[in-house]
Design an enzyme around this catalytic site. Structure first.
Site, PDB file in Angstrom:
ATOM      1  N   ASN A 101     -93.202  -8.271 -72.926  1.00  0.00           N
ATOM      2  CA  ASN A 101     -93.519  -8.218 -71.705  1.00  0.00           C
ATOM      3  C   ASN A 101     -93.119  -7.048 -71.199  1.00  0.00           C
ATOM      4  OD1 ASN A 101     -94.046  -8.425 -68.514  1.00  0.00           O
ATOM      5  ND2 ASN A 101     -93.177 -10.408 -68.436  1.00  0.00           N
ATOM      6  N   TRP A 102     -93.716  -6.019 -70.631  1.00  0.00           N
ATOM      7  CA  TRP A 102     -93.227  -4.524 -70.322  1.00  0.00           C
ATOM      8  C   TRP A 102     -91.967  -4.764 -69.117  1.00  0.00           C
ATOM      9  CZ3 TRP A 102     -95.771   0.392 -72.653  1.00  0.00           C
ATOM     10  CH2 TRP A 102     -95.718   0.928 -73.783  1.00  0.00           C
ATOM     11  N   LYS A 103     -93.149  -5.243 -68.089  1.00  0.00           N
ATOM     12  CA  LYS A 103     -92.804  -5.737 -66.370  1.00  0.00           C
ATOM     13  C   LYS A 103     -93.218  -4.485 -65.544  1.00  0.00           C
ATOM     14  CE  LYS A 103     -89.145  -8.808 -67.653  1.00  0.00           C
ATOM     15  NZ  LYS A 103     -87.585  -9.743 -67.503  1.00  0.00           N
ATOM     16  N   GLU A 110     -88.232 -19.738 -71.137  1.00  0.00           N
ATOM     17  CA  GLU A 110     -87.359 -19.335 -70.974  1.00  0.00           C
ATOM     18  C   GLU A 110     -86.739 -19.987 -69.773  1.00  0.00           C
ATOM     19  OE1 GLU A 110     -89.634 -14.505 -71.135  1.00  0.00           O
ATOM     20  OE2 GLU A 110     -89.983 -15.600 -69.490  1.00  0.00           O
ATOM     21  N   GLY A 154     -82.368 -11.239 -68.873  1.00  0.00           N
ATOM     22  CA  GLY A 154     -81.581  -9.933 -68.664  1.00  0.00           C
ATOM     23  C   GLY A 154     -80.901 -10.108 -68.594  1.00  0.00           C
ATOM     24  N   SER A 183     -83.246 -12.525 -73.631  1.00  0.00           N
ATOM     25  CA  SER A 183     -82.502 -11.780 -74.415  1.00  0.00           C
ATOM     26  C   SER A 183     -82.899 -11.758 -75.691  1.00  0.00           C
ATOM     27  CB  SER A 183     -80.696 -12.518 -73.751  1.00  0.00           C
ATOM     28  OG  SER A 183     -80.965 -12.172 -72.048  1.00  0.00           O
ATOM     29  N   GLY A 234     -88.707  -9.367 -73.519  1.00  0.00           N
ATOM     30  CA  GLY A 234     -88.469  -8.151 -72.703  1.00  0.00           C
ATOM     31  C   GLY A 234     -87.887  -7.061 -73.147  1.00  0.00           C
ATOM     32  N   GLY A 235     -86.809  -6.315 -72.377  1.00  0.00           N
ATOM     33  CA  GLY A 235     -86.630  -5.398 -72.871  1.00  0.00           C
ATOM     34  C   GLY A 235     -86.451  -4.913 -74.121  1.00  0.00           C
TER      35      GLY A 235
END
Length: 247
Positions: free
Chosen positions: A11-13, A165, A171, A210, A231-232
């Site tokens: 998920n690049w957001k 999640e 995050g 995370s 995510g990141g």
């Protein structure tokens, strides 16, 4: 019970420009032999470019949200049909950032899931408790309640995934214990079986919050963890591929 095919989705957001397609290409080139389906969900403005850049490769493309309607006077929104037309084959729905920041309800997420089916997209429906709910001992009640209310009965026999999640882990660098992850994933599986019977066996339950190369192997081998929503760490090919290879 047949284990579902794992799915690892990035998920690049609200991150990524045209130059970021180089990372997507590196991911596509590096996933050969992966034990999971691999997907990238970039911002909507990159879906068409990414689908062209990765055409013929193993990486699937997804959206990050979809409107309930096919078209209309909804300035700034994107329909599931638009995502499919741009090259997406799946879509993330009900992410905690949408539920919290945009006050999306379970009922709305269920309607968006129907929209995804209408457009031929595979929904990835997100659920998860807040830190306050976890501390109050309400995690299982909250999460299974979200599953029941966010998944329409029309998903029976269709391809879909659940992403657990815990909101407090997204995050933050915090991660639940493996026992805590397994407890929730087992409860989600039991709820899916209650709702859809044996057909629920095919739906992977992803963990998100995370996920990094350093903790991916332990998480991905936990009971009823059928992949990850990353995510990141999905923004850099080396990190994302480290997670994919941990399975």
């Amino acid at each position: 019970m047949t284990a579902p095919t794992p799915l690892i989705a990035g998920n690049w957001k609200m991150n990524g420009l045209t130059a970021s397609l180089a990372e997507a290409r590196a991911i596509s080139e590096g996933v050969s032999g992966a034990k999971a389906r691999v997907a990238i969900c970039p911002p909507a403005v990159l879906i068409h470019q990414m689908s062209q850049a990765l055409a013929g490769g193993p990486v699937l493309i997804g959206g990050q949200d979809a409107h309930t309607d096919e078209s209309g006077a909804f300035t700034g929104d994107v329909s599931a049909e638009m995502l499919a037309d741009a090259g997406a084959s799946m879509v993330i729905l009900g992410h905690s950032e949408r539920r919290d920041g945009y006050r999306e309800t379970d009922e709305l997420v269920a309607r968006k899931s129907l929209a995804a089916l209408r457009a031929g997209l595979e929904p990835i429906v997100c659920v998860g408790e807040t830190l306050e709910q976890r501390k109050a001992g309400q995690a299982l009640e909250v999460v299974t309640g979200q599953v029941r209310a966010s998944l329409p009965p029309e998903l029976l026999g269709k391809a879909f995934a659940i992403a657990y999640e815990p909101v407090w882990a997204i995050g933050t660098g915090l991660t639940p214990s493996i026992d805590e992850i397994e407890e929730v994933h087992l409860a989600i599986r039991a709820t899916l079986i209650e709702m859809f019977g044996d057909a629920a066996d095919k739906a992977p339950i992803l963990y998100g919050g995370s996920v990094k190369p350093a903790n991916a192997a332990e998480i991905l081998h936990a009971a009823e963890v059928g992949g990850a929503l990353v995510g990141g760490a999905s923004l850099k090919a080396a990190d994302f591929l480290g997670i994919v290879r941990a399975l």
